[in-house]
Enzyme design. Sequence first.
Site, PDB file in Angstrom:
ATOM      1  CE  LYS A 125       7.144 -16.177  -3.633  1.00  0.00           C
ATOM      2  NZ  LYS A 125       5.678 -15.797  -3.714  1.00  0.00           N
ATOM      3  CG  ASP A 165       6.277 -13.004  -4.285  1.00  0.00           C
ATOM      4  OD1 ASP A 165       5.442 -12.650  -3.877  1.00  0.00           O
ATOM      5  OD2 ASP A 165       6.723 -12.027  -2.987  1.00  0.00           O
TER       6      ASP A 165
HETATM    7  P1  NDP Z   1       5.277  -5.329  -5.291  1.00  0.00           P
HETATM    8  O1  NDP Z   1       6.766  -5.245  -5.377  1.00  0.00           O
HETATM    9  O2  NDP Z   1       4.927  -4.718  -5.651  1.00  0.00           O
HETATM   10  O3  NDP Z   1       5.091  -3.770  -3.230  1.00  0.00           O
HETATM   11  C1  NDP Z   1       5.380  -4.327  -2.341  1.00  0.00           C
HETATM   12  C2  NDP Z   1       5.652  -3.557  -1.416  1.00  0.00           C
HETATM   13  O4  NDP Z   1       5.748  -3.917   0.040  1.00  0.00           O
HETATM   14  C3  NDP Z   1       6.139  -1.985  -1.742  1.00  0.00           C
HETATM   15  O5  NDP Z   1       5.449  -1.157  -1.494  1.00  0.00           O
HETATM   16  C4  NDP Z   1       7.503  -2.266  -0.421  1.00  0.00           C
HETATM   17  O6  NDP Z   1       8.066  -0.853  -0.740  1.00  0.00           O
HETATM   18  C5  NDP Z   1       6.532  -2.597   0.352  1.00  0.00           C
HETATM   19  N1  NDP Z   1       7.567  -3.413   0.708  1.00  0.00           N
HETATM   20  C6  NDP Z   1       8.711  -4.091   0.463  1.00  0.00           C
HETATM   21  N2  NDP Z   1       9.701  -5.198   2.021  1.00  0.00           N
HETATM   22  C7  NDP Z   1       8.849  -4.033   2.517  1.00  0.00           C
HETATM   23  C8  NDP Z   1      10.111  -4.001   3.620  1.00  0.00           C
HETATM   24  N3  NDP Z   1      10.884  -4.683   3.854  1.00  0.00           N
HETATM   25  N4  NDP Z   1       9.521  -3.418   5.061  1.00  0.00           N
HETATM   26  C9  NDP Z   1       7.719  -1.982   4.635  1.00  0.00           C
HETATM   27  N5  NDP Z   1       7.389  -2.849   3.122  1.00  0.00           N
HETATM   28  C10 NDP Z   1       8.128  -3.582   2.493  1.00  0.00           C
HETATM   29  O7  NDP Z   1       4.820  -6.563  -4.479  1.00  0.00           O
HETATM   30  P2  NDP Z   1       3.620  -7.407  -4.180  1.00  0.00           P
HETATM   31  O8  NDP Z   1       2.823  -6.353  -3.926  1.00  0.00           O
HETATM   32  O9  NDP Z   1       3.493  -8.013  -5.353  1.00  0.00           O
HETATM   33  O10 NDP Z   1       3.464  -8.478  -3.070  1.00  0.00           O
HETATM   34  C11 NDP Z   1       3.765  -7.476  -1.758  1.00  0.00           C
HETATM   35  C12 NDP Z   1       3.262  -8.979  -0.835  1.00  0.00           C
HETATM   36  O11 NDP Z   1       2.117  -9.978  -1.509  1.00  0.00           O
HETATM   37  C13 NDP Z   1       4.724  -9.602  -0.510  1.00  0.00           C
HETATM   38  O12 NDP Z   1       4.467 -10.030   0.430  1.00  0.00           O
HETATM   39  C14 NDP Z   1       3.754 -11.201  -1.668  1.00  0.00           C
HETATM   40  O13 NDP Z   1       4.639 -12.139  -1.329  1.00  0.00           O
HETATM   41  C15 NDP Z   1       2.155 -11.139  -1.316  1.00  0.00           C
HETATM   42  N6  NDP Z   1       1.391 -11.735  -2.781  1.00  0.00           N
HETATM   43  C16 NDP Z   1       1.371 -11.280  -3.919  1.00  0.00           C
HETATM   44  C17 NDP Z   1       1.065 -11.426  -5.002  1.00  0.00           C
HETATM   45  C18 NDP Z   1       1.581 -11.100  -6.354  1.00  0.00           C
HETATM   46  O14 NDP Z   1       0.030 -11.569  -6.931  1.00  0.00           O
HETATM   47  N7  NDP Z   1       1.594  -9.994  -6.287  1.00  0.00           N
HETATM   48  C19 NDP Z   1       0.237 -12.720  -4.683  1.00  0.00           C
HETATM   49  C20 NDP Z   1      -0.035 -13.132  -3.627  1.00  0.00           C
HETATM   50  C21 NDP Z   1       0.322 -12.656  -1.957  1.00  0.00           C
HETATM   51  P3  NDP Z   1       9.651  -0.425  -0.990  1.00  0.00           P
HETATM   52  O15 NDP Z   1       8.742  -0.058  -2.684  1.00  0.00           O
HETATM   53  O16 NDP Z   1       9.803   0.956  -0.058  1.00  0.00           O
HETATM   54  O17 NDP Z   1      10.440  -1.606  -1.201  1.00  0.00           O
HETATM   55  O1  2IT Z   2       2.013 -15.313  -3.703  1.00  0.00           O
HETATM   56  C1  2IT Z   2       1.960 -15.728  -4.527  1.00  0.00           C
HETATM   57  O2  2IT Z   2       0.889 -16.377  -4.515  1.00  0.00           O
HETATM   58  C2  2IT Z   2       2.146 -15.090  -5.728  1.00  0.00           C
HETATM   59  N1  2IT Z   2       3.391 -13.855  -5.361  1.00  0.00           N
HETATM   60  C3  2IT Z   2       1.612 -15.504  -7.293  1.00  0.00           C
HETATM   61  C4  2IT Z   2       1.970 -16.757  -7.223  1.00  0.00           C
HETATM   62  C5  2IT Z   2       1.080 -17.334  -8.990  1.00  0.00           C
HETATM   63  O3  2IT Z   2       1.975 -17.877  -9.547  1.00  0.00           O
HETATM   64  O4  2IT Z   2       1.002 -16.429  -9.519  1.00  0.00           O
END
Ligand code: NDP
Ligand code: 2IT
Length: 444
Positions: A125, A165
């Site tokens: 990460k 992420d």
């Molecule tokens: P994005 O940046 O696309 O979206 C994040 C969302 O979460 C936004 O709506 C953001 O709001 C909100 N957010 C972030 N921090 C906070 C906080 N402290 N309090 C409230 N809301 C918050 O990220 P992703 O959708 O990619 O990721 C979301 C989650 O999923 C994370 O935990 C990530 O690690 C996990 N994840 C992502 C993967 C991926 O493929 N993208 C894969 C597996 C897991 P704002 O815009 O206001 O900051």
């Molecule tokens: O938390 C996760 O699994 C991710 N943000 C995706 C990682 C990846 O390599 O696609």
Amino acid sequence: MDYVERVLETLKAKNPNEPEFHQAATEILNGLRPVVGRHPEYEKTALLERFVEPERIIMFRVPWVDDGGNVRVNKGYRVQFNSAIGPYKGGLRFHPSVNLSIMKFLGLEQILKNSLTGLPIGGGKGGSDFDPKGKSDMEVMRFCQSFMTELFRHIGQDTDVPAGDIGVGGREIGYLFGQYKRLRGEHVGVLTGRGLSYGGSLARTEATGYGLVYMMEEALKCRGDGFKGKTVIVSGSGNVAIYAVQKAQSLGANVVAMYDSNGYIYDKNGIDLAVVKQIKEVERGRIKLYAERVKGAEYHEGCKGIWNIPCDIALPCATQNEIDEESAKALVRGGVKYVGEGANMPTTLGGISVFQNANVVFLPAKAANAGGVATSALEMAQSSGRSYWSFEEVDAKLKTIMVNIYHNIDRAAAEYGAAGDYVAGANIAGFLKVADAMTAQGIV
Ligand code: NDP
Ligand code: 2IT
């Protein structure tokens, strides 16, 4: 003190002030107790001690110049945690809260998640405390170029393959890839989540949210139930949240609430996802705008209130520790029966206990959100094979992977005396393969 407790005590003493890392390690190691009991050789070879210690951590300075000509400096990280089963693989997070503790908890979770996918990827990460919010495209580009100018020497298609992420989406991956290619002179699959015009995979954008819903659908199906007619809350409004909502709605669910870090929207008629996409993906605006554009929708400042809304299914898809004990109790009072974690570690340890004591079906992050990284591994396969697969082909593989993970964690939980405890099941099923690979490779 048993072996697990000793490892945890040492970890806390050696890594003070890293509460998120302690939390993730506590959840994982407690789940592994029955495994350690059956494998005394793990203690003899200090397997757990090696498992919780990253193979390597890279920390670096990221200087860049903003649009006003001011020099800014951020911290950059890459935690190369475990390469026993494949090259390090895991996302990059750009968010002001990023610190070493958060990088390490995410890296540790990633090892087991990647193992659960069944694909040959190790755990890593990275990220930065840079905040892309409110920055111009050129500022984001200059930051990404500076970040990659340091990171490029540590990554490669067969060594370490980052992806997105929080705060890192298609735009950032594009700038990062452009700089990697410029420095190395190689057009290779060194990052996943790439655009479709330069090596990306169809369905990677949708994969995490879709995968979460596919796993939940299987959990529902095994209980003679389904998404149809269910009231669903999805927190967040980013990549994972949006595509979880899209798939849940397509299966007949009524998704009534979402949030960003400022506040939540409640739309009892069902979220109009086209409006959310316009605000979040096109305008990069705040979710508050939704209530101004959709009749009958409400906006409430602050996030916590979302969990007081009665629902059948909750899908936390924003960030770590968004559901604490109090919020979990509110959800249980509101009738929640199923919780699936789209975000990484969105539920505190106290929150998990509340759900488990209330017999809520709880699908933990490392299993439920594995669809994103699994599809990243499918992107790597397409890059290596110099080919592209259709959306339907990738989506079908993703669904199969998620259904298989569900049954694997279900089986592992039952085999180790914890039937229905998917937290334990995911930790056990993910760990056994890593432990086997580490053992086969000697003391490394
Ligand atoms: P994005 O940046 O696309 O979206 C994040 C969302 O979460 C936004 O709506 C953001 O709001 C909100 N957010 C972030 N921090 C906070 C906080 N402290 N309090 C409230 N809301 C918050 O990220 P992703 O959708 O990619 O990721 C979301 C989650 O999923 C994370 O935990 C990530 O690690 C996990 N994840 C992502 C993967 C991926 O493929 N993208 C894969 C597996 C897991 P704002 O815009 O206001 O900051
Ligand atoms: O938390 C996760 O699994 C991710 N943000 C995706 C990682 C990846 O390599 O696609």
